[in-house]
Scaffold this active site. Structure first.
Site, PDB file in Angstrom:
ATOM      1  N   GLY A 109       0.833  -1.068  -0.013  1.00 48.58           N
ATOM      2  CA  GLY A 109       0.099   0.001  -0.077  1.00 48.58           C
ATOM      3  C   GLY A 109       0.904   1.379   0.066  1.00 48.58           C
ATOM      4  O   GLY A 109       0.769   2.185  -0.980  1.00 48.58           O
ATOM      5  N   PHE A 110       1.627   1.397   1.077  1.00 49.00           N
ATOM      6  CA  PHE A 110       2.574   2.449   1.122  1.00 49.00           C
ATOM      7  C   PHE A 110       1.922   3.943   1.230  1.00 49.00           C
ATOM      8  O   PHE A 110       2.733   4.824   1.073  1.00 49.00           O
ATOM      9  CB  PHE A 110       3.781   2.315   0.358  1.00 49.00           C
ATOM     10  CG  PHE A 110       4.229   0.979   0.132  1.00 49.00           C
ATOM     11  CD1 PHE A 110       5.091   0.709   1.337  1.00 49.00           C
ATOM     12  CD2 PHE A 110       4.214   0.127  -0.946  1.00 49.00           C
ATOM     13  CE1 PHE A 110       5.537  -0.610   1.411  1.00 49.00           C
ATOM     14  CE2 PHE A 110       4.776  -0.936  -0.777  1.00 49.00           C
ATOM     15  CZ  PHE A 110       5.525  -1.446   0.137  1.00 49.00           C
ATOM     16  N   GLU A 147       6.449   2.590   9.082  1.00 54.69           N
ATOM     17  CA  GLU A 147       6.827   3.746   8.429  1.00 54.69           C
ATOM     18  C   GLU A 147       8.487   4.245   8.687  1.00 54.69           C
ATOM     19  O   GLU A 147       9.138   4.412   7.842  1.00 54.69           O
ATOM     20  CB  GLU A 147       5.950   4.718   8.067  1.00 54.69           C
ATOM     21  CG  GLU A 147       4.638   4.495   7.702  1.00 54.69           C
ATOM     22  CD  GLU A 147       3.599   5.464   7.676  1.00 54.69           C
ATOM     23  OE1 GLU A 147       3.488   6.454   6.800  1.00 54.69           O
ATOM     24  OE2 GLU A 147       2.745   5.400   8.631  1.00 54.69           O
TER      25      GLU A 147
END
Ligand SMILES: Cc1cc2nc3c(=O)[nH]c(=O)nc-3n(C[C@H](O)[C@H](O)[C@H](O)COP(=O)(O)OP(=O)(O)OC[C@H]3O[C@@H](n4cnc5c(N)ncnc54)[C@H](O)[C@@H]3O)c2cc1C
Ligand code: SF4
Lengths: 328, 772
Positions: free
Chosen positions: B274-275, B737
């Protein structure tokens, strides 16, 4: 992609006769042509698959090699005679694409692969004289990091992306062709054309002509040779600049030298000028740099690729240095 | 006040049903921090076998009867109007069922923007979708073709002729800076921070640095391109999507099509990365609209080329960082200014100055960022938005300062790490970045670094070492809901509309639930990935693990209440209150009195119940207001730079992470390592080729957009401090992240150490090292 006919040729004669029937194109591994068809850059009515022609790698009576056009890039790269007698060719092949693509790609197809200019690929949105003669060239004032510093024209500044061909140019390979008019041979150096007024015409290949083989002559310089490719990532990227070079030193003097540059022109660029300055000279770092300088003096860069001039100089000198053991 | 602050304060005032007391401000730490059984142990991903076997169906693989395939035609100008649209050839091309343009597209509302206040919104590009002849960015969809096969759709799309009347477009970053805006807030902070006088500090400083850093556009290149398989049944819409915002997508599509949220079902059990790029973009809307018009289900699977036209990327940034230091290295002033692109139709901040507001104690601060408005597709979040480019600038500057001071870069950081938030004064919930540095430095062999640049060489290769700090804030989303169903055999099923993008959501929450309820792993099933399940907040901001964790904890509290009620008086548990019992061995037991125990199976059996179900909700994240909560990392790099060609080859990376407790070493190491690999890409190769003349992205394939190849990725050593955060569920902070942050700076700093050349513009391509 438009729909098309597909035929597989059993031998060269059959390939030629099918191709003669209409708007057909030869198909090697398809790693470039099929991509171009999917992008609607090419739309042949028929494909004649020549990737399974019974080709092989044979020694010639003069001790050279003749490599059939359908042999895969991978097979050529690891062939013992290629590795020992023409190391720059083996290395150039291995520097190209990825293992999967090299397994599919043929020698004939590699020679005829087309430029990777992003504007050439952008059929819907960009102007490109190579795709559409007269349309204009969006690369000249656009992203041209990968573009030519030699032999470009006002019509087109694209480069030929092949690594293999750079080695073939340095080796002065011969391309064997078979066409409706019979067989002929062309030096690889004369095979690709500079863009001039007609960037859409990329080679001297005639309609219906088939590449059947490439032929290499043995030489001491070929056996003492290297290929170095400078790129934006360690693998799986096209060359910013590449250098194929071979060197024969006899009694402290350069007897024979072959230098070709990749990533700098619409064809592999043989550094004739540098070679001329080096022949007969002592192999020193200073001479190498001087020769590279002289070759690059004729370069003309664009805003995105000015660095290539310096990069090419240094890489030429470094590769020659490695070949003589002189420190880079 | 910013959006998130609104959300939190609003959330507290209104309907938080069950607020678990423990880790919140003033409460006690989550008991699971001490009572871990499966948490903290290595567990393979539960979704692994299906993925390896190819049994996991991704959005573009869901089988459906009568499917039509979609191809998009994109505009080739950035701004103007469509004046000609010739679709005749496409309409009569083989296999074509429909050509949709603004002339026949159904009426649709503008999608609601992703926001921290409205978890039912997932819109990224807040513009009308195919409602008029206006062109608003280069790449906008002007036609969608549906055909029986993808190949037929692609061919027909290529036959459509579009003519435009071009208008003047803003596509140049440098030029648009003059009209930049200065937003009031950035995520949860006020944008403008002024404390003391940095200008004076810079003048008076013993040593200072002041430089501009630049990062380019980045495009999303997950292994699975964005895709959706879409069907209507009457007014009910089914979308098999690749999304990290299930409920947001459902809520947004309901708004766009004017139907109720309950009429939209979104399923996304597996997402191939996804990021930040997998929320709602035009393609799901266009696919649903076309399916409606055609009366048949539609698959819209974006090509890589369509992805760069329709899925936004990370904005470029231009950042100025100035640091003023006393002779002993202590910071007297910290200035961080800069620009990023954020057109009004974008919902996403690139908050690159956030780290500078908490990482170092400085006497004075001057921090503010500006946004540039261009006629482009909306930018969006991409792994560590803000922190990824922000740490590149700040941590490069710290390295420059260390060099100016003649001080070891780690020592410089040690002298400036604050013991509480340097701006708000809030205490850290847990923070020990210097321990991360110490552990990492030891593993890496930092003591072998030569401080003077160009000290080490092997042949033509200059060798350098560098380090940098990475950072990402903690977040927990309110509203995340889970249901726990306990059946008569003592098996617990946890369900929620949460997301599995490859990070191990189900795997880790299964461990969590097992430990929370005192069950063996085999007795827990986690079901996630579609909107029929209890409401899920998005998988973003590295918040999902904490949010799910909080919801499961809340549900377990309710489960205890419910079980005690069912157990009644005829049980060893009779008369006990929830606070007196604990979950253990598949049952409940009085704390400190092991004999008072009854199993779930026995309680349910006696009550003649097949199963019981409870739901729990992640409460308002008050801890985020009270504490300064950040994960940090220490990143180390050793690399080689060719003195001939300028090529950079990373030889070794070590990352040591201070992210609270690690819940599963295997999935955690993958997250960190994956993030660091993305950091290598950011440092060395990734750059979208944006043509400023036309606003067109020219790197429209992954042959042109360089993510790291295998050979670019060296040994990566991962370690962590593993100190629990007493203010979070399970003692853990998000880890999705942080891996990318700090990496580009560590690499650039190592390249400086190798070459003596400071490159302040990413990516670090060979040409940047050629000229001294
Ligand atoms: C992602 C990617 C990365 C790559 N990276 C590199 C790289 O780094 N370096 C590099 O050098 N190359 C690279 N390549 C290109 C690759 O080398 C070529 O695609 C390949 O060599 C082409 O060979 P082929 O057999 O597949 O040709 P095809 O695609 O089959 O054909 C190419 C052309 O040759 C013609 N043709 C084929 N055989 C004959 C014949 N016998 N006679 C006449 N005409 C013929 C075809 O009609 C067509 O015009 C890359 C390709 C891809 C897709
Ligand atoms: S450089 Fe050549 S191939 Fe590229 S856009 Fe110009 S004309 Fe086309």
């Amino acid at each position: 992609m438009r729909s098309f006919d597909y035929r597989r040729a059993a031998d060269r004669t059959e390939a030629l006769s099918i191709a003669g029937e209409g708007r057909a194109r030869y198909l090697g591994g398809g790693t470039n042509l099929v991509d171009l068809m999917r992008q609607n850059i090419e739309a042949p009515a028929a494909l004649v698959d020549v990737s399974r022609l019974p080709d092989s790698i044979e020694e010639t009576p003069t001790g050279g090699l003749i490599i059939g056009a359908a042999v895969s890039n991978s097979v050529v790269a690891v062939h013992p005679a290629v590795r020992t007698q023409y190391p720059m060719l083996s290395r150039a092949l291995l520097a190209g694409a990825s293992a999967q693509i090299r397994n599919m790609a043929t020698i004939g197809g590699n020679i005829l692969q087309r430029t990777r200019c992003a504007y050439f690929y952008d059929v819907a949105g960009s102007r490109c004289n190579k795709r559409e003669p007269g349309a204009g060239c969006d690369a000249i004032d656009g992203h041209n990091r990968y573009h030519a510093i030699f032999g470009a024209s006002e019509r087109c500044i694209a480069t030929h992306p092949s690594d293999m061909c750079v080695a073939l140019a340095a080796l002065d390979a011969t391309v064997h062709l078979l066409g409706p008019g019979g067989e002929r041979e062309v030096r690889l150096l004369d095979f690709h054309r500079l863009p001039g007024e007609h960037p859409e015409i990329e080679t001297v290949l005639r309609p219906g002509e088939l590449i059947t083989a490439i032929e290499l002559d043995p030489s001491a310089a070929a056996a003492n040779s290297r290929y170095r490719k400078v790129r934006d990532r360690s693998s799986y990227a096209f060359a910013l600049v590449s250098v194929a070079a071979g060197l024969e030193v006899v009694g402290g003097r350069i007897e024979d030298v072959r230098i070709a540059l990749g990533g700098v022109a619409a064809k592999p660029w043989r550094a004739v000028r540098a070679e001329g300055l080096l022949r007969g000279q002592a192999p020193t770092r200073a001479r190498f740099l001087e020769a590279a300088d002289a070759e690059l003096a004729a370069a003309k860069s664009f805003h995105g690729n000015a660095f290539k001039v310096e990069l090419a100089k240094r890489t030429v000198a470094a590769v020659l240095g490695e070949l003589t053991g002189a420190d880079a | 006040m910013s959006k998130l602050q609104n959300a939190i304060v609003g959330g507290v005032r209104t309907a938080m049903g069950y607020v678990p007391g423990n880790w919140l401000p003033g409460g006690t730490p989550d008991p699971l921090i001490e009572r871990r059984v499966t948490l903290g142990t290595q567990q393979s991903r539960v979704d692994g076998p299906d993925k390896v076997r190819g049994a996991a169906h991704f959005a573009a693989e869901v089988p459906m009867e009568g499917l039509l395939y979609a191809a998009c035609v994109h505009s080739t100008i950035p701004r103007g109007r469509i004046t000609e649209l010739d679709v005749a050839a496409a309409e009569t091309a083989p296999g074509v069922a429909l050509v949709m343009t603004h002339r026949n597209a159904p009426k649709m509302a503008v999608p609601p923007p992703i926001g921290l206040t409205n978890l039912k919104a997932a819109g990224n590009n807040i513009l009308p979708v195919m409602q008029d002849a206006e062109i608003r960015w280069n790449g906008q969809t002007v036609a969608v073709v549906l055909a029986e096969t993808q190949e037929q759709a692609d061919l027909a799309a290529s036959l459509i002729k579009v003519g435009y009347e071009a208008a003047v477009a803003r596509t140049r970053f440098e030029k648009a800076k003059a009209d930049a805006r200065t937003p009031d807030s950035l995520m949860i902070e006020k944008n403008r921070l002024k404390k003391g006088d940095v200008a004076v500090a810079l003048q008076a400083a013993a040593r200072s640095v002041d430089a501009i850093y630049r990062t380019p556009w980045h495009n999303h290149t997950p292994i699975e391109p964005n895709a959706a398989t879409i069907a209507w049944k009457g007014d009910r819409l089914t979308v098999h999507d690749a999304t990290q915002m299930l409920n947001g997508t459902a809520g947004s599509l309901a708004k766009v099509f004017g139907i109720k949220e309950s009429q939209v079902y979104v399923s996304s059990p597996f997402v191939g990365g996804g990021f930040g790029g997998k929320a709602l973009w035009d393609h799901q809307i266009l696919g649903a609209a076309a399916a409606k018009l055609a009366g048949r289900p539609v698959r819209i699977a974006l090509s890589r080329a369509s992805m760069v036209r329709l899925i936004g990327g990370r904005s470029p940034t231009e950042q100025r960082v100035a640091l003023a230091a006393a002779a002993d290295g202590r910071l007297k002033g910290l200035l961080h200014h800069g620009f990023s692109v954020k057109p009004p139709h974008s919902a996403c901040d690139e908050a690159f100055t956030l780290t500078s507001r908490s990482l170092y104690a400085s006497e004075s601060f001057d921090v503010v960022q500006h946004t540039i408005d261009l006629d482009v597709l909306a930018n969006t979040f991409m792994r560590a938005p803000g922190e990824a480019p922000g740490t590149f600038a700040l941590e490069s500057a710290m390295d420059e300062l260390a060099h100016e001071l003649g001080m070891d870069p780690i020592e410089l950081r040690r002298r400036n790490v604050p013991d509480r938030n340097p701006v708000s004064g809030a205490p850290h919930s847990q923070s020990d970045v210097m321990l991360a540095y110490d552990l990492g430095a030891k593993r890496f062999g930092w003591d072998r670094r030569a401080a003077a640049p160009r000290s080490r060489r092997e042949g033509e290769w200059l060798i350098g070492m560098g380090c940098a700090t990475g950072s990402f804030p903690y977040a927990r989303m309110p509203g995340m809901t889970v249901r726990i169903t306990l059946d008569g055999s003592g098996h617990a099923t946890v369900s929620s509309a949460a997301h599995e993008m490859g990070m191990g959501t189900a795997t880790v929450q299964r461990q969590h639930t097992a430990d929370r309820l005192g069950l063996p792993l085999e007795s827990v099933t986690v079901t996630i990935g579609d909107t029929s399940l209890p409401f899920g907040s998005f998988a973003g901001g590295s918040s999902q693990t904490a949010s799910l964790g909080a919801a499961i904890n809340a549900a377990s509290g309710k489960l205890a209440v419910e079980l005690l009620r069912l157990a009644g008086n005829d049980t060893p548990l009779a008369g006990l209150r929830p606070a007196e019992i604990e979950f253990v061995n598949g049952g409940l037991r009085k704390i400190g009195e092991p004999s008072r125990y009854e199993s779930f199976v026995s309680i349910l059996k006696r009550a003649a119940r097949d199963q019981i179900s409870v739901t729990g909700v992640s409460s308002a994240p008050l801890e985020m207001l009270k504490f300064s909560m950040h994960s940090r990392s220490a990143i180390f790099c050793e690399l080689l730079v060719s003195d001939v060609t300028g090529e950079v080859r990373v030889d070794r990376l070590v990352g040591c992470f201070d992210c609270g407790r690690i819940l599963n070493p295997k999935t955690a190491a993958s997250q960190f390592r994956g993030g660091m690999i993305m950091g290598i890409g950011m440092a060395l190769t990734e750059e979208a080729l944006f043509d400023e003349r036309t606003g067109r992205v020219m790197s429209a394939s992954i042959a042109d957009y360089h993510v790291p190849a295998h050979l670019d990725v060296p040994d990566i050593d991962i370690l962590w401090t593993d100190i629990p955060d007493p203010r979070t569920p399970m003692g853990a902070r998000g880890i999705g992240e942080i891996g990318i942050t700090g990496v580009a700076a560590a690499i650039a700093n190592a390249a400086f150490n190798a070459t003596g050349k400071r490159v302040r513009e990413l990516p670090l391509t060979p040409d940047k090292f050629l000229f001294a």
